[in-house]
Scaffold this active site. Structure first.
Site, PDB file in Angstrom:
ATOM      1  CG  HIS A  15     -47.600  49.800  81.212  1.00 27.73           C
ATOM      2  ND1 HIS A  15     -47.759  50.804  82.120  1.00 27.73           N
ATOM      3  CD2 HIS A  15     -48.813  49.635  80.616  1.00 27.73           C
ATOM      4  CE1 HIS A  15     -49.012  51.251  82.086  1.00 27.73           C
ATOM      5  NE2 HIS A  15     -49.678  50.541  81.181  1.00 27.73           N
ATOM      6  CG  LEU A  16     -43.937  50.963  86.894  1.00 29.46           C
ATOM      7  CD1 LEU A  16     -43.196  49.773  87.506  1.00 29.46           C
ATOM      8  CD2 LEU A  16     -43.082  52.199  86.974  1.00 29.46           C
TER       9      LEU A  16
END
Length: 87
Positions: A15-16
């Protein structure tokens, strides 16, 4: 050229936050750094490209480094991935 396969152990995958850490490290090197996952091969120096690969927990990715500092890039990126990408 050097390549190595890693298993992503982050519960939420790439994810980010872990994608940003991976890209931040990859940008430090002159070598081209490519992430390969399934049918997707993308520039590992771009957060959006890494996120678009949709790598989940326990997925295997292959990093490919090619250039003058490829060995150093692979060593440090591999260490970062093995340590959980900050999580």
């Amino acid at each position: 050229m050097v390549s190595k396969t890693f298993v992503i152990k982050n519960n939420a995958g790439l994810h980010l936050k872990p994608a940003a850490l991976l890209c931040t490290e990859a940008i430090k090197y002159k070598a081209t750094v490519t992430l390969s996952f399934g049918n997707v091969t993308t520039n590992a120096k771009s957060v959006l490209n890494v996120l678009s690969a949709c790598v989940k927990c326990n997925d295997s990715i292959t990093l490919i480094c090619e250039g003058e500092d490829e060995a150093e890039a692979m060593e440090n990126l591999g260490k970062l991935i093995s340590e959980g990408l900050g999580e």
